[in-house]
Structures are given as C-alpha cells and as structure tokens.
Scaffold this motif. Structure first.
Motif, PDB file in Angstrom:
ATOM      1  N   GLY A 366     -13.471  -1.482  -5.774  1.00  0.00           N
ATOM      2  CA  GLY A 366     -12.109  -1.948  -5.538  1.00  0.00           C
ATOM      3  C   GLY A 366     -12.100  -3.396  -5.090  1.00  0.00           C
ATOM      4  O   GLY A 366     -12.954  -4.192  -5.466  1.00  0.00           O
ATOM      5  N   LEU A 367     -11.116  -3.697  -4.237  1.00  0.00           N
ATOM      6  CA  LEU A 367     -10.986  -5.065  -3.730  1.00  0.00           C
ATOM      7  C   LEU A 367     -12.239  -5.489  -2.972  1.00  0.00           C
ATOM      8  O   LEU A 367     -12.624  -6.658  -2.975  1.00  0.00           O
ATOM      9  N   GLY A 368     -12.864  -4.535  -2.302  1.00  0.00           N
ATOM     10  CA  GLY A 368     -14.174  -4.784  -1.707  1.00  0.00           C
ATOM     11  C   GLY A 368     -14.161  -5.509  -0.379  1.00  0.00           C
ATOM     12  O   GLY A 368     -15.180  -6.059   0.032  1.00  0.00           O
ATOM     13  N   VAL A 369     -13.002  -5.544   0.301  1.00  0.00           N
ATOM     14  CA  VAL A 369     -12.970  -6.152   1.634  1.00  0.00           C
ATOM     15  C   VAL A 369     -12.471  -5.110   2.636  1.00  0.00           C
ATOM     16  O   VAL A 369     -11.697  -4.227   2.286  1.00  0.00           O
ATOM     17  N   ASN A 370     -12.934  -5.241   3.869  1.00  0.00           N
ATOM     18  CA  ASN A 370     -12.458  -4.336   4.919  1.00  0.00           C
ATOM     19  C   ASN A 370     -11.256  -4.952   5.611  1.00  0.00           C
ATOM     20  O   ASN A 370     -11.373  -6.019   6.227  1.00  0.00           O
ATOM     21  N   VAL A 371     -10.111  -4.302   5.498  1.00  0.00           N
ATOM     22  CA  VAL A 371      -8.903  -4.809   6.159  1.00  0.00           C
ATOM     23  C   VAL A 371      -8.925  -4.340   7.605  1.00  0.00           C
ATOM     24  O   VAL A 371      -9.153  -3.162   7.889  1.00  0.00           O
ATOM     25  N   LEU A 372      -8.711  -5.283   8.519  1.00  0.00           N
ATOM     26  CA  LEU A 372      -8.748  -4.960   9.947  1.00  0.00           C
ATOM     27  C   LEU A 372      -7.354  -4.546  10.407  1.00  0.00           C
ATOM     28  O   LEU A 372      -6.479  -5.386  10.615  1.00  0.00           O
ATOM     29  N   GLN A 373      -7.154  -3.240  10.540  1.00  0.00           N
ATOM     30  CA  GLN A 373      -5.812  -2.706  10.840  1.00  0.00           C
ATOM     31  C   GLN A 373      -5.282  -3.254  12.170  1.00  0.00           C
ATOM     32  O   GLN A 373      -4.087  -3.558  12.278  1.00  0.00           O
ATOM     33  N   ASP A 374      -6.154  -3.416  13.160  1.00  0.00           N
ATOM     34  CA  ASP A 374      -5.645  -3.910  14.454  1.00  0.00           C
ATOM     35  C   ASP A 374      -5.170  -5.356  14.348  1.00  0.00           C
ATOM     36  O   ASP A 374      -4.173  -5.741  14.955  1.00  0.00           O
ATOM     37  N   ARG A 375      -5.876  -6.161  13.560  1.00  0.00           N
ATOM     38  CA  ARG A 375      -5.416  -7.555  13.357  1.00  0.00           C
ATOM     39  C   ARG A 375      -4.108  -7.570  12.584  1.00  0.00           C
ATOM     40  O   ARG A 375      -3.207  -8.353  12.873  1.00  0.00           O
TER      41      ARG A 375
END
Ligand code: SMG
Ligand code: MG
Length: 388
Positions: A366-375
């Motif tokens: 997929g997009l291949g990045v980890n989205v930081l939910q807290d940020r």
C-alpha cells in the motif's frame, strides 16, 4: 480432481482482491504550521490547512490527503468546499456502492462536476487499500520503475534577492540538486540572477503561478540567458492558448501546472505547443487514475513530466512518491524531505533526503507509511465519521 478446488480458491482470492466495500470514512480537518512561511505570487502560507481521510474497507485502512488550501489562491477549491463535496456527495456515493477497482473512481464521481481535489482525496485511500490487497507497494502496484525519486526544493519569495540566494545556497548544501524559486512581477530577473550566481550550474527553474501576461514576453526572453530548466505557469491559470504564443518566443521550455486538469488538457497543450513539460499533481487532475492518464499522454507525446507538490504532509507525499516512480517522471519533483515543511510529520519515519538528492519510495504494501494517529489527533480541528 485436485485441480478444481484449487481453481475455485484462486478465483475467490481474485474476487476478494478486486472489490472494495467501504465501511467507514473518517474526515479530519487539520492545521499544521510550516517550518518557514512560503510566499508565492498569490500569497503567503504560514499554516497549512488540509483534510486527511481514512477509509476502512475489507479489514484494511487506506489514507488520503486533500491538497486544497484554506484560501482559493492556487485553485477555486478550498478546505471548506472540499469538506462539503466529500461529506455531502462523494463519501455517500462511495458508501452506497462498492467499487471493483480504484480506477473506477473517476466514473463513480463523475456526477460531481469539477472539484478535482476533493475527488482525488477519496480516490487515494482506495489505491492504498487495493495495493494492500495485492500485497504490493503502491509504486509497484501502479507499474513504477524506480525505488528512489529525484527531488528538488521549491523556495518561496524572500525579503530580497540576496536573502533568496542565501536560502538557495543553504538548500544546495543540504543536498538538493534542483532549485525552484517563486517569482512575481517586480521579483523576477534580479532574483534569478542572484540565485544563479549563488548556486553555479545547479539546475534552476522559476514558477510564476500565473502572475504575468503576454505583455511580459520580453521579460521571459531575458530569462533565456540563465539556462533555466523551465519556466512554470507564467500566464493565466485558466489559459493554455496564450502560453503557446509565449513558448514560441522562448528557448527555455515552458511547463504548465494550474492549466492542466485532465489528460485532454495535456494532449491539447502539447499539440499546440503551449508547453514542453507538464507538472503532474494528482489533486489537480482528480486523482491517481487521471494522473496516470496524463503521464501516459505526455509519454506518448515525448514530453517529460515531474511530480508537483502542495506542501503535503507525509501522507500526500507518499502518494506523490509512488506516482513519480512511473517511467516518464524523468525530471526532479517538488518532493522535499519532511523537515523542509513540518517540524513533526504525520508519518513515521519521516521522509529524509538521500545523498543523491532523492527520496526513497516506501516498499511496504500500500502507501507504505505509518500514520501517527496521536499526531493526527493533535492537529485536528474537526473530525467527522461517515458510515453507510
Ligand atoms: O510541496 O514542495 C511543495 C511545494 C511546491 O511550489 C510548490 N507548489 O505552484 O507548484 C506550485 C506550488 C503550489 C503550492 S503553493 C502553496
Ligand atoms: Mg506550480
């Protein structure tokens, strides 16, 4: 006898991978401070407002980012219009009917005229999900041919030509091997001269964001002596025709940005000689499907393309990077490291510049990045959850 069950199993995997039934759409209106103000011919951006979208489907999460700004300076679309179009039209349409393929999104969203940036926002997570279903990085899924993308930096108008030259030299020292500067009437030739002197023969280009008219043709002729890579969008944001009149008076290639909204626009512009290069932004052309179509038209016409930027967070940047792995993206894109834009990006790890002036393309599915939910939560002004 053993063949039949296996075939049936293969087919079901195939069918699963080809359908996306959306269960939930989260819209986040965010605001983030830029590390430094970004001045163009149409205004100064100090804080970037945007919409992040998360789509839940088939047990997966897909992400997207809207490139519309708070104000209608670059485009008529704004965060507010995109939010309205997404919440009231596009999201309900997607929640009502599953799509077989993200490539069907433009037809699915055709009942809304225009609003390309809103459409691209919701098409993006479908690509993320489809690539995850296929177990491939988005770049590989769309047929990308490289694992690193050549990048440059886009520098806003500074307080003086000398200050601009200093900033440009700093970016060269940081490893960027293509410099783009913003120009506007009264802040053009002297700025180009100062930067050219400061950075030697490092590839240099200018972007006027539609601030000039054909009456300024002689100014652009004078720019020929600086050996610019290209002059981006000098004339009207809705013009193609007059650009061809300017192009035939110049040696420097023109590049169109604001004027190109579709593959048809690109074909027309190249056919009449309005430009020799096209800047592709998936938001401006209505999503990845159309961006790929623009790429293909330009490739057939023998015109190189590069990937534009809209001050995206790492989420939008990851889409841009995947797009820029297609074969005809032969010129450096406006895709700088996370730190050029934001102190804290929404993804981990942030994008960093390689020593060869490239960014590495994510390789995870997929997009291949980890989205930081807290940020993301920390910069969110409003969050809407939409379900069927
Ligand atoms: O994302 O690095 C970036 C910005 C690149 O100059 C850039 N974008 O006209 O190409 C362009 C501008 C549009 C955004 S101005 C806020
Ligand atoms: Mg531009």
């Amino acid at each position: 006898m053993s063949v039949q069950p296996r075939r049936r199993a293969d087919l079901s995997v195939f069918l699963l991978a080809m359908s996306i039934r959306v269960e939930q759409i989260d819209l986040y209106h965010i605001r983030m401070s830029l590390v430094s103000p970004f001045e163009t011919s149409f205004g100064v951006t100090t804080e970037r407002e945007s919409i992040i979208v998360r789509v839940l489907a088939e047990g997966l999460a897909g992400w997207g980012e809207c490139v519309a700004d708070a104000a209608p300076g670059y485009s008529y679309e704004t965060v507010t219009t995109a939010w309205h179009i997404l919440r009231d039209y596009l999201a309900p349409a997607l929640l009502r009917a599953p799509l077989d393929d993200p490539r069907d999104a433009p037809a699915h969203f055709r009942f809304v005229r225009g609003h390309n940036m809103a459409k691209a926002t919701l098409e993006a997570p479908l690509w993320d999900i489809a690539a995850q279903q296929a177990g491939q990085s988005l770049a590989r899924y769309i047929g990308g041919v490289r694992d690193r993308v050549l990048v440059g930096v886009s520098i806003g108008i500074q307080s003086s030509p000398d200050k601009l030259a200093e900033v440009a030299r700093g970016y060269c020292e940081a490893g960027y091997r293509r410099i783009k500067i913003k120009i506007k009437p009264g802040r053009d030739l002297a700025d180009v001269r100062a930067v050219r002197r400061a950075i030697g023969d490092t590839p240099l280009m200018v972007d006027a964001n539609s601030a000039y008219t054909l009456d300024d043709a002689s100014l652009f002729q004078q720019m020929d002596e600086f050996g610019l890579l290209m002059i981006e969008q000098p004339l009207g944001y809705d013009d193609i025709y007059q650009h061809h009149k300017l192009q035939r008076q110049l040696n420097t290639p023109l590049c169109l940005d604001e004027s190109i909204h579709s593959a048809d626009d690109a074909r027309f512009a190249l056919e009449i000689g309005a430009c020799r290069i096209i800047n592709i932004k998936q938001g401006r052309v209505g999503g990845m499907t159309n961006a790929i179509a623009v790429h293909d038209v330009c490739r057939q016409a023998g015109a190189p393309v590069w990937c534009g930027g809209m001050l995206e967070t790492g989420i939008g940047r990851a889409f841009n990077l995947a797009l820029a792995t297609l074969p005809n993206f032969t010129l450096p894109g406006d895709l700088s490291a996370s730190s050029r834009y934001y102190r804290l990006d929404l993804i981990d790890p942030p994008f960093e510049l390689n020593s060869d002036s490239t960014l590495s393309v994510p390789t995870m599915p997929g997009l291949g990045v980890n989205v930081l939910q807290d940020r993301l939560d920390a910069v969110t002004l409003r969050h809407d959850v939409l379900r069927p």
